[in-house]
Design an enzyme around this catalytic site. Structure first.
Site, PDB file in Angstrom:
ATOM      1  N   ILE A 329       7.168  -1.935   6.381  1.00  0.00           N
ATOM      2  CA  ILE A 329       7.786  -1.919   5.049  1.00  0.00           C
ATOM      3  C   ILE A 329       6.714  -1.810   3.971  1.00  0.00           C
ATOM      4  O   ILE A 329       5.564  -2.195   4.167  1.00  0.00           O
ATOM      5  CB  ILE A 329       8.690  -3.140   4.831  1.00  0.00           C
ATOM      6  CG1 ILE A 329       7.936  -4.460   5.067  1.00  0.00           C
ATOM      7  CG2 ILE A 329       9.909  -3.072   5.745  1.00  0.00           C
ATOM      8  CD1 ILE A 329       8.807  -5.697   4.854  1.00  0.00           C
ATOM      9  N   GLU A 330       7.121  -1.276   2.820  1.00  0.00           N
ATOM     10  CA  GLU A 330       6.153  -0.878   1.798  1.00  0.00           C
ATOM     11  C   GLU A 330       5.370  -2.046   1.219  1.00  0.00           C
ATOM     12  O   GLU A 330       4.243  -1.870   0.749  1.00  0.00           O
ATOM     13  CB  GLU A 330       6.841  -0.099   0.683  1.00  0.00           C
ATOM     14  CG  GLU A 330       7.846  -0.857  -0.132  1.00  0.00           C
ATOM     15  CD  GLU A 330       8.603   0.067  -1.081  1.00  0.00           C
ATOM     16  OE1 GLU A 330       8.431  -0.103  -2.302  1.00  0.00           O
ATOM     17  OE2 GLU A 330       9.362   0.944  -0.625  1.00  0.00           O
ATOM     18  N   GLN A 331       5.941  -3.249   1.246  1.00  0.00           N
ATOM     19  CA  GLN A 331       5.203  -4.403   0.717  1.00  0.00           C
ATOM     20  C   GLN A 331       4.086  -4.833   1.650  1.00  0.00           C
ATOM     21  O   GLN A 331       3.279  -5.675   1.270  1.00  0.00           O
ATOM     22  CB  GLN A 331       6.174  -5.560   0.466  1.00  0.00           C
ATOM     23  CG  GLN A 331       7.092  -5.353  -0.718  1.00  0.00           C
ATOM     24  CD  GLN A 331       8.276  -4.441  -0.426  1.00  0.00           C
ATOM     25  OE1 GLN A 331       8.482  -4.008   0.716  1.00  0.00           O
ATOM     26  NE2 GLN A 331       9.070  -4.159  -1.451  1.00  0.00           N
ATOM     27  N   GLY A 332       4.035  -4.279   2.866  1.00  0.00           N
ATOM     28  CA  GLY A 332       2.864  -4.482   3.705  1.00  0.00           C
ATOM     29  C   GLY A 332       3.087  -5.061   5.074  1.00  0.00           C
ATOM     30  O   GLY A 332       2.181  -5.028   5.911  1.00  0.00           O
ATOM     31  N   SER A 356      -0.477  -3.081   0.192  1.00  0.00           N
ATOM     32  CA  SER A 356       0.480  -2.004  -0.053  1.00  0.00           C
ATOM     33  C   SER A 356      -0.162  -0.638  -0.279  1.00  0.00           C
ATOM     34  O   SER A 356       0.375   0.374   0.191  1.00  0.00           O
ATOM     35  CB  SER A 356       1.368  -2.358  -1.245  1.00  0.00           C
ATOM     36  OG  SER A 356       2.240  -3.412  -0.913  1.00  0.00           O
TER      37      SER A 356
END
Length: 530
Positions: A329-332, A356
């Site tokens: 996921i984009e938040q890491g 990120s």
């Protein structure tokens, strides 16, 4: 430079000058330095300063559920311009946040820039390079041939991106924006300003933001939960070194993420048993999520977005297939179980958490296998809108990392309802449409191009759309119906409910009735369970 000073939030806010460009690290409520943003708002209320700030929010700052974020500073005279990956969102029945009133009222220029590109702009500013050359966003709302990221007329009058020719090809060019101030967040700061993130659900991009500011002679303010003695943080724990930090603000009550004071599984300090994760109750959304799950392949690295597809990890848990794919996921977060609702953007039991900006580099270059995302609208070219809809834009928030993720993704599965607000039921392993939706979602032309279908076809991307009543594929011949749900009439319930002609596959199949029954479906995506 001197060692950083420990200041109150109000003292730190007093250091920000009029006309400054301020970059803020946050993803909605996750990692939001809310105490410092609130202090900037208080200072302006009391003194009229700082004035005319430009703010950069690579993902988003704040939400509508208790962490105000950007709304603390969304005031005429204080905020002059904003560049963000997304904005606070909420239900259509709620009053729009103050920032949305400023945007729709055309009070300030506002831009929706893909999150990965905004992080790229920081890296270019840090290295004192001129800007970002990219193809991410071509033929979407990012492209100056369409909106050029502009969210209102004032932004359109001050373009932030242009098409340029380089080495005989067209590219998008974003000039680097040099920030004067960074407002970032961590869990712990030691006396020398070193920052560690042991209670955070993601690092986000504070290192890149701090570098962009430090290398250009600016001010870095770090909000933290607690102070530690110098030398007590292990070097591997430190993400942002103290040489980049000027001021420390201690806010012991900072929230881990929206409506979550602290949950150790989010930061990887403990692992939750799989039995503690609720699986979706049986209903139409679960049917869609199950059908999406059947698009997965053993060993895939799979990005996941908000909406119905966010339930797919729970489907795999219920089916005994957890671990067969790795969620990113984009938040890491990498691996584990992506969380839902107010905790979306976090994962429990993650295998790794990466900054990120690096996650977006991974996405932009299509290093992952598949992405599961939602749609608001689909048009005859297969283009998708997720970023703008009707007169209440705060419901959609903007695109965030959607454009970075979809620009080159090898395989994308979009999911959603075929029409909006249809009254649906399930009886005897079949779908029942009791009342048709009032708003069609398959439209002649999407209101906002978040994903460009024609470009996807030209690039050979594999695109599937899963709804409650049918499955569709994007091909060079158009959008093709490949499966229909049991109980659905092809002509009445599918073809007649689209604003453009759908192609019907000669091998049209009926969706497996097992999807429409409460018991597990015996999901098999290949390989053996890990």
């Amino acid at each position: 430079m001197a060692f950083p000073r420990v200041l109150t939030a109000d003292e730190a806010a007093a250091l920000i000058g009029d006309g400054a460009t301020v970059t803020v690290s946050s993803s909605s409520g996750l990692g939001c330095p809310d105490a410092v943003l609130a202090a900037i708002g208080r200072r302006f209320e009391a003194s009229g300063h700082p004035r005319n700030l430009t703010t950069l929010h690579p993902i988003a700052a704040g939400d509508m559920w208790g962490i105000k974020g950007i709304d603390h500073i969304a005031r005429p005279g204080l905020l002059a311009r904003v560049l963000a990956g997304s904005y606070p969102s909420g239900p259509s029945s709620a009053e729009p946040p103050a920032i949305w009133r400023m945007i729709t009222g055309n009070e300030i220029p506002a831009y929706n820039i893909p999150s990965g590109i905004l992080f790229d702009m920081h890296r270019e500013a840090a290295a004192r390079r001129p800007g970002v050359l990219t193809r991410i966003g071509m033929e979407t709302f990012v492209d100056p041939l369409l909106q050029g990221c502009a969210m209102n007329a004032r932004a359109a009058a001050e373009p932030i991106v242009k098409r340029v020719a380089f080495e005989g090809e067209d590219w998008l060019y974003f000039k680097a924006v040099v920030p004067d101030v960074a407002v970032i967040r961590a869990t712990t700061a030691d006396e020398r300003g070193n920052l560690s993130y042991e209670h955070e659900g993601g690092y986000l991009g504070p290192l890149d933001q701090a570098l962009a500011v430090r290398n250009n002679g600016g001010l870095v303010i770090a909000q933290v939960k607690r102070l530690a003695k110098s030398g007590t943080l292990k070097p591997q724990q430190v993400l942002v070194p103290g040489v980049l930090v000027d001021a420390i603000v201690v806010a012991p009550d900072q929230m881990q993420t929206t409506q979550t004071p602290y949950e150790p599984a989010i930061s990887g300090e403990v692992f939750r048993p799989l039995s503690s994760f609720e699986v979706p109750e049986f209903g139409v959304p679960k049917v869609i999520a199950r059908r999406v799950a059947r698009e997965l392949r053993y060993g895939d690295a799979v990005n996941i977005g908000f909406g119905i597809s966010a339930n797919v990890p729970r489907i795999l848990i219920e089916e005994g297939r957890h671990g067969d794919v790795t969620w990113v996921i984009e938040q890491g977060a990498v691996g584990g179980v992506p969380l839902l609702d107010f905790q979306f953007g976090c994962a429990s039991n993650a295998e790794a958490i990466v900054p990120s900006p690096y996650q977006f580099t991974y996405f932009q270059g299509a290093g992952f296998d598949a992405s599961l995302l939602s749609f608001l609208q689909i048009d005859r070219q297969g283009s998708v809108n997720v970023s703008k809809l009707g007169a209440r834009p705060h419901v959609t928030a903007g695109a965030g990392g959607f454009v970075d993720i979809t620009a080159r993704a090898r395989r994308i599965v979009f999911s959603g309802y075929f029409t909006a607000a249809a009254k649906l039921g399930i009886e005897g392993g079949a779908l029942r449409i009791n009342a048709e939706g009032k708003v069609r979602k398959l439209v002649e032309a999407v209101e906002h191009v978040s994903f460009a279908g024609a470009r996807a076809v030209a690039q050979g991307q594999d695109i599937t759309y899963v709804t409650e009543r049918c499955v569709l594929k994007l091909t060079g011949d158009g959008v093709v119906v490949t499966e229909i749900a049991p109980g659905v009439d092809l002509e009445r319930d599918v073809l007649a409910q689209a604003e453009f002609p759908l192609v019907v596959a000669p091998t049209l199949a009926v969706m497996d009735a097992a999807l429409f029954r409460p018991e597990p479906i015996g999901l098999d995506i290949g390989g053996g369970a890990i």
